[in-house]
Design an enzyme around this catalytic site. Structure first.
Site, PDB file in Angstrom:
ATOM      1  N   ASP A  99      38.694 -10.158 -31.488  1.00 28.52           N
ATOM      2  CA  ASP A  99      39.908 -10.085 -30.675  1.00 28.52           C
ATOM      3  C   ASP A  99      39.470  -9.746 -29.259  1.00 28.52           C
ATOM      4  O   ASP A  99      38.430  -9.124 -29.030  1.00 28.52           O
ATOM      5  CB  ASP A  99      40.889  -9.063 -31.260  1.00 28.52           C
ATOM      6  N   ASP A 278      44.870 -11.225 -40.202  1.00 30.21           N
ATOM      7  CA  ASP A 278      44.049 -10.013 -40.207  1.00 30.21           C
ATOM      8  C   ASP A 278      45.005  -8.856 -40.116  1.00 30.21           C
ATOM      9  O   ASP A 278      46.121  -9.011 -39.595  1.00 30.21           O
ATOM     10  CB  ASP A 278      43.104  -9.953 -39.000  1.00 30.21           C
TER      11      ASP A 278
HETATM   12  N1  PRF Z   1      47.297 -10.210 -29.179  1.00 28.75           N
HETATM   13  C1  PRF Z   1      45.974  -9.963 -29.439  1.00 28.75           C
HETATM   14  N2  PRF Z   1      45.605  -9.307 -30.549  1.00 28.75           N
HETATM   15  C2  PRF Z   1      46.549  -8.893 -31.419  1.00 28.75           C
HETATM   16  C3  PRF Z   1      47.912  -9.130 -31.201  1.00 28.75           C
HETATM   17  C4  PRF Z   1      48.320  -9.831 -30.022  1.00 28.75           C
HETATM   18  O1  PRF Z   1      49.492 -10.091 -29.752  1.00 28.75           O
HETATM   19  C5  PRF Z   1      48.589  -8.550 -32.293  1.00 28.75           C
HETATM   20  C6  PRF Z   1      50.043  -8.508 -32.518  1.00 28.75           C
HETATM   21  N3  PRF Z   1      50.407  -8.324 -33.856  1.00 28.75           N
HETATM   22  C7  PRF Z   1      47.604  -7.997 -33.129  1.00 28.75           C
HETATM   23  N4  PRF Z   1      46.390  -8.208 -32.585  1.00 28.75           N
HETATM   24  N5  PRF Z   1      45.053 -10.365 -28.575  1.00 28.75           N
END
Ligand code: PRF
Length: 383
Positions: A99, A278
């Site tokens: 992420d 996830d």
């Molecule tokens: N953006 C990013 N990671 C995330 C989310 C998002 O909106 C969420 C929302 N449930 C979890 N992880 N970059």
């Protein structure tokens, strides 16, 4: 001749006749992933309390997650680069998705300022000041060495007023353009290919979700993600947004719903056309004694289990589920013993992976819709 291996591929293999659920296969340079899939969260380069050999051999995880925010702050990019990337550093040789920090910065860091350039924040570890931009977040994920890299986005809170949500998607879309420019003008560092997934936002506003999905699809990346959901909105609103967005995102590319969710949320979203999930729920809640099972949810801390010397799950194919008793696990969790976290985490991840694997089998056999209906009622029960 390409030196960086094949591009990520996605092959659709089956479609449920009574819902929008699909089964497919993603191929990366670190192996293939059978979808729908759940990806265990390994925030700091470790799926907390689980060995890599357990992930691979005991629960057959196919891909794990890492977080840019955490890995950048600690151990830092110099260590990760010297190691030859996260796969070499932690010993997990399957696919990894990272992420972008576009969520963790908002939920974890202390002070943050969101500007067009990027986000300034203070580390939750030592208070030091940092700036994430769409460009440096691409560079950081290149250096971590993830197979799938996420775009830098703004995840709006819930509730969020319309004007803010509209301005926010516009900025997320401008950031995406910058992410793509940087990603496309740089190369992988470790000899295998990497791919970039953009993220749809738009809070719970239909027109904003439609707009965002259209913009995200127009970038024609190899997969697409849906963010900004499971942030406190009612489940029905989440499903309505997922359905709307899945109908716009191209069918021949994988769709990833970020940070979702409960077992029921996962089945409902598979039915709407989501391929990848996830969530910290199976791992985090395990450490607090919440166990997910085929028959419902167990709070192992309850008095009820104090003298229950039956196996955690007698018909499980996970050795520790058959070997340890409920009463013993209850004792371990109550005492804050590390082994309790290990047993409960492995149990929950095994269950989540069983759930998506079975969903996949039911999609392929054409029985998903009715199976899902039966399971949804069972899974939400408290035992
Ligand atoms: N953006 C990013 N990671 C995330 C989310 C998002 O909106 C969420 C929302 N449930 C979890 N992880 N970059």
């Amino acid at each position: 001749m390409t030196i960086f291996g094949a591009r990520m591929k996605f092959k659709l293999q089956a479609q449920d006749p009574l819902s929008k659920a699909r089964a497919g296969e993603i191929t990366t340079d670190h192996g293939s992933i059978q979808t729908p899939i759940f990806m265990p969260v390994g925030t700091a380069g470790t799926v907390k309390a689980v060995h890599q050999h357990e992930l691979k051999n005991d629960i057959q995880a196919q891909i794990i997650l890492g977080n840019t925010y955490h890995l950048y702050l600690r151990p830092g990019l110099d260590v990760l680069e010297s190691a030859g990337g996260l796969h070499k550093f932690n010993g997990w040789d399957g696919p990894i998705l990272t992420d972008s920090g576009g969520y963790q910065v908002y939920s974890l860091s202390e002070v943050r300022k969101i500007k067009e350039e990027g986000v300034t924040f203070r580390s939750h570890i030592d208070g030091s000041k940092h700036l994430f931009t769409p460009e440096n977040v691409m560079d950081i994920q290149r250096t971590i060495g993830a197979d799938i890299i996420m775009a830098f986005d703004e995840c709006t809170p819930y509730p969020c007023d319309y004007i803010y949500a509209k301005k926010s998607i516009e900025m997320t879309h401008r950031w995406l353009k910058r992410c793509c420019e940087r990603f496309d003008s740089t190369e992988p560092k470790y000899g295998y290919s990497q791919t970039l997934f953009p993220i749809v936002q738009g809070s719970v506003y239909k027109d904003l979700r439609v707009k965002s999905a259209e913009v995200i699809a127009s970038f024609e990346r190899e997969g697409n993600a849906i963010g900004g959901l499971s942030v406190g909105e009612p489940a029905e609103e989440m499903y309505a947004m997922t359905e709307l967005v899945c109908d716009i995102l191209p069918a021949q590319k994988p769709r990833y719903l970020m940070g979702v969710g409960t077992p029921v949320n996962i089945l409902e979203n598979i039915a709407l056309g989501v391929d990848m999930f996830d969530c910290v729920m199976p791992t985090r809640n395990a450490r607090n004694g919440m166990l997910f099972t085929k028959n419902g949810i167990i709070n192992i801390k309850n008095e009820k289990w104090k003298n229950d010397f039956s196996a955690i799950e007698a018909d499980s194919d996970l050795a520790s589920d058959k070997f340890y008793t409920k009463a013993y696990l209850r004792h371990l969790i109550h005492s804050g013993e590390m082994l309790g976290a290990q047993i409960a985490t492995l149990h929950n991840l095994h269950f989540y992976l069983w759930l998506v694997k079975t969903a996949r089998e039911k999609i392929i056999s054409g029985e998903f819709y009715n199976w899902k209906k039966t399971m949804v009622d069972r899974l939400a029960q408290r035992l």
